[in-house]
Enzyme design. Structure first.
Site, PDB file in Angstrom:
ATOM      1  N   CYS A   1       0.807  -1.262   0.049  1.00 43.79           N
ATOM      2  CA  CYS A   1      -0.087   0.043   0.227  1.00 43.79           C
ATOM      3  C   CYS A   1       0.910   1.169  -0.241  1.00 43.79           C
ATOM      4  O   CYS A   1       2.116   1.078   0.032  1.00 43.79           O
ATOM      5  CB  CYS A   1      -1.060   0.026   1.282  1.00 43.79           C
ATOM      6  SG  CYS A   1      -0.061   0.350   2.658  1.00 43.79           S
TER       7      CYS A   1
ATOM      8  N   ASP B   1       7.868  25.024 -33.660  1.00 45.65           N
ATOM      9  CA  ASP B   1       8.864  25.169 -34.588  1.00 45.65           C
ATOM     10  C   ASP B   1       8.286  24.705 -36.259  1.00 45.65           C
ATOM     11  O   ASP B   1       7.332  23.721 -35.928  1.00 45.65           O
ATOM     12  CB  ASP B   1       9.873  24.401 -34.185  1.00 45.65           C
ATOM     13  CG  ASP B   1      10.972  24.223 -35.142  1.00 45.65           C
ATOM     14  OD1 ASP B   1      11.406  25.414 -35.723  1.00 45.65           O
ATOM     15  OD2 ASP B   1      11.470  23.205 -35.986  1.00 45.65           O
TER      16      ASP B   1
ATOM     17  N   ASP C   1      15.861  24.290 -30.910  1.00 48.26           N
ATOM     18  CA  ASP C   1      14.543  24.228 -30.030  1.00 48.26           C
ATOM     19  C   ASP C   1      14.896  23.877 -28.859  1.00 48.26           C
ATOM     20  O   ASP C   1      13.829  24.108 -27.943  1.00 48.26           O
ATOM     21  CB  ASP C   1      13.630  23.293 -30.773  1.00 48.26           C
ATOM     22  CG  ASP C   1      13.318  23.774 -32.246  1.00 48.26           C
ATOM     23  OD1 ASP C   1      13.048  24.656 -32.540  1.00 48.26           O
ATOM     24  OD2 ASP C   1      12.915  22.875 -33.064  1.00 48.26           O
TER      25      ASP C   1
END
Length: 736
Positions: A12, A433, A628
């Protein structure tokens, strides 16, 4: 330094939180993060000591070992083996639990007579229940080992709640059994019947084991995406030896520069370069393209794709984790290991949840003990402990993220983190771009004009002259000639003039070709320049213009549909380009971009992204090139096309395989649907506890009811996450 460990025994969010807590206390740890589903611990810091990490984890009842890639490959088999063991423990538990329940509850609920003339206050009746309970406790001993280790180390987990609850019920029942025996022997005369809770202890462990088994089955389905990607790797490869013979070896033994033979129907075992003249390859599992792709000598081939039609050979360029498929698998795994912000909220709740529940159970038991007596105190305390398991809360987020990212990966969208999956839903503006992102990035001949000769003869002459050149514009001319099936003429005396053009001898003719300035310098006048934003390559001979070729970049086939879909979704689109204004404007208008910016340097793209964010926009940048990378990193979210540069891919948060920018709407849908399921899971996990804990405190529930409800809550959360698979598949089918 980053190190990863395989953790065993977690059940858990509180288990995961305990592992994180102890590893964060180690002196060399800067941060520690656990993924409950993949059972991986990631530790960041300097001078990480494996032995210290393993010892710290083992002190709280879990196992740990350094993670190796081989573990991922064998993970599915190990899970299946563990599930078989779970099933065996479950079956054996049921074998003892059924007679225990019938014996304990039959007379009270169904007024069934006890066998062999037993009575409910008989010591033998209590001893038989004890004998039936002990095997169930032995089969479920893992809950006690892990639960009490966690408790004694200063933490607590779901195992702690089960161990304390079941242990309390069993010890109280054992106390009652001893008193029954002593009373029967007249050592303690006139002792009234004492309530036994053996059936509660046995049922709780059996039902929790059932819940864990069902939960394991469901969670196996959440990891199916990685297993399916792993299955794309063939186990063996046929290697060509220098003497011309072949040998079949394990794929793991392939080396760079090996020559490999692939037969029709076989999967390619590594990334490489095609050596044969021709090959037809099905790349659908990697790119989503349904039709086979024709490849020629020198073209790249990808690991995991399938040979079609004819056998071929290729030279290995990347193996194992260095292949595109290997990187894809790693990205999917990283996305599933990296927690989303919404998951950290659940972690914070889980850290204090278990101690608070133990406190509530203790207070409830004390109150019921004062008002009603010890029997009711035990019953209420045990019910509160077992009903308030934090499993559902811990599974709410990772199960949904695992299914969402897995399904997205199968459709060509790779999320690098859960945070990226969550953040995408809030994006309002997408900046693109131009070259290589919304366009192919590979200029082609879009038109030609011959003067005083046939077009084919002109193009044959031009392409022949360009034979020695590898310039991108020269390749466009040669490709145009190849498409028309034109045979090239011999070329000699080739001389290039940087940035201008070239001179060559073709079939005894001296030709000049290049831009207008170069042609004019070499005696050609009265050149007619068409009104176009395309690049123009001229060809002349002896001062006479023979014609020109228009070369321009073209849109990717899915770019127009992408921009149209983004407009429908209400997203703002911006085209950012370093190209000339005329070219950027033409492309932008063709796409229908909201804003068009041209002639931008990398730092100017970065500044524009900053300006959008300062205006309150949540910005995603989509790009493919080195220039970029800064903008991709600066934006709130970065998309990179996987046929772009490595630095762009590394700087982005989401990778689009095969350069398919048209998959961006699919990424938005995955983000939206996954977040919706996460919120549903968290709501029901919290709602369940808000309803069930008060009911348990009120005394309306029995301990076994709490165990059943707890198991149901965990399985329901995982099942709800699995609903993402058909939902996202339906979206993809509608898109097609």
């Amino acid at each position: 330094m980053i190190k990863t460990y395989k953790i065993g025994g977690m059940h858990c969010a509180a288990c995961a939180a305990s592992v994180e807590r102890v590893t964060k206390k180690l002196p060399f740890t800067d941060s520690a993060q656990v993924n409950l589903l993949t059972e991986k611990l990631t530790v960041r810091g300097e001078g990480i000591d494996d032995a210290a990490v393993i010892a710290a984890v083992e002190r709280i009842g879990f196992t740990a070992e350094p993670y190796a890639e081989e573990m991922r490959r064998s993970a599915a088999a190990k899970k299946r083996e563990e599930q078989k063991k779970q099933l065996l423990r479950l079956i054996l538990s049921v074998v003892f639990a059924v007679p225990l329940i019938v014996l304990a509850m039959g007379p009270m609920v169904f007024h069934m007579p006890l066998p062999f003339g037993l009575t409910m206050d008989s010591p033998i009746y209590a001893v038989i229940q004890l004998v039936l309970t002990i095997p169930i406790l032995i089969l479920g001993r893992g809950f006690f080992v892990r639960g009490f280790k966690a408790l004694f180390s200063g933490g607590a987990s779901m195992d702690t709640l089960v161990a304390v609850g079941v242990g309390t019920a069993f010890l109280y029942s054992l106390y009652g059994t001893v008193r029954c025996i002593l009373n029967d022997a007249q050592i303690i005369p006139n002792e009234s019947h004492i309530m036994l809770y053996y059936e509660s202890a046995g049922m709780i462990l059996t039902l929790v084991t059932l819940g864990k088994y069902l939960e394991s089955i469901c969670m196996t389905r959440t990891t199916r995406a990685i297993e399916e990607l792993e299955a794309l790797k063939p186990e063996s490869a046929t290697v060509l030896k220098p003497d011309g013979s072949t040998a079949v070896i394990p794929t793991s033994e392939l080396l760079v520069n090996d020559h490999v033979l692939v037969h029709p129907g076989e999967r390619i075992p590594a990334d490489g370069t095609l050596l044969s003249e021709y090959a037809s390859i099905n790349e659908s599992m990697l790119t989503g393209e349904s039709l086979p792709v024709d490849k020629h000598a020198g073209d790249p081939v990808a690991c995991g794709s399938i040979a079609e039609g004819v056998a071929f050979t290729f030279e290995v360029r990347g193996t194992g984790e260095e292949t595109g498929l290997g990187r894809m698998i790693r990205m999917v795994e990283d996305a599933q290991n990296e927690k989303a912000p919404i998951a950290r909220m659940a972690d914070r709740i889980s850290r204090w949840f278990v101690p608070v529940i133990i406190g509530i159970a203790l207070i409830g038991a004390i109150v019921w003990g004062i008002l009603k007596g010890l029997d009711d105190a035990v019953r209420v305390g045990v019910t509160v402990l077992v009903i308030a398991c934090p499993c559902a809360m811990g599974l709410a987020t990772p199960t949904a993220i695992m299914v969402g990212t897995g399904q997205a990966a199968k459709n060509g969208v790779l999320f690098k983190s859960g945070a990226a999956l969550e953040a995408l839903h809030g994006v309002t503006t997408l900046a693109f771009d131009k070259t290589g992102t919304v366009t192919e990035g590979k200029p082609i001949a879009t038109g030609l004009h011959a003067i005083g000769m046939e077009e084919d003869a002109f193009l044959q002459l031009f392409a022949s002259a360009e034979q020695p050149s590898e310039h991108v514009l020269a390749r466009a001319v040669k490709a145009a000639a190849s498409e028309r099936g034109l045979a090239l003429l011999p070329c000699s005396s080739y001389t290039a003039f940087a940035g201008m053009g070239a001179k060559a001898e073709v079939d005894g003719r001296t030709l000049y070709f290049g831009n207008r300035a170069f042609i004019e310098q070499n005696g050609t006048v009265d050149i007619d320049t068409p009104d176009t934003d395309a690049s123009i390559l001229y060809l002349s001979e002896s001062g006479r213009l023979l014609g020109y070729v228009l070369v321009s970049d073209t849109l990717r086939k899915d770019s127009k549909a992408l921009f149209a879909e983004l407009r429908r979704m209400g997203k703002k689109t911006v085209l950012l380009s370093g190209d000339r204004s005329a070219t950027a404007e033409r492309i932008g208008r063709e796409l229908g971009a909201d804003v068009i910016c041209s002639e931008l340097l990398p730092d100017q793209k970065l500044a524009y992204i900053d300006s959008l964010r300062s205006e309150g926009e949540t910005v995603a940048m989509v790009g493919d090139g080195v220039n970029d990378a800064p903008a991709l990193a600066k934006a709130d979210l970065g998309f990179a096309v996987s046929d772009g540069t490595d630095v762009a891919v590394e700087s982005a948060d989401v990778v689009l395989t095969g350069g398919r920018v048209g998959k961006i709407p699919e990424a938005f849908r995955v983000s939206k649907e996954t977040l919706r399921v996460i919120k549903q899971n968290l709501f029901w996990a919290l709602f369940y506890n808000c309803i069930c804990v008060p009911l348990a405190l009120s005394g309306l529930l029995q301990p076994w009811m709490g165990a059943l409800a707890m198991s149901f809550s965990s399985v329901s959360v995982v099942t709800n996450a699995l609903r993402l698979r058909p939902i996202l598949k339906k979206h993809r089918n509608l898109q097609k």
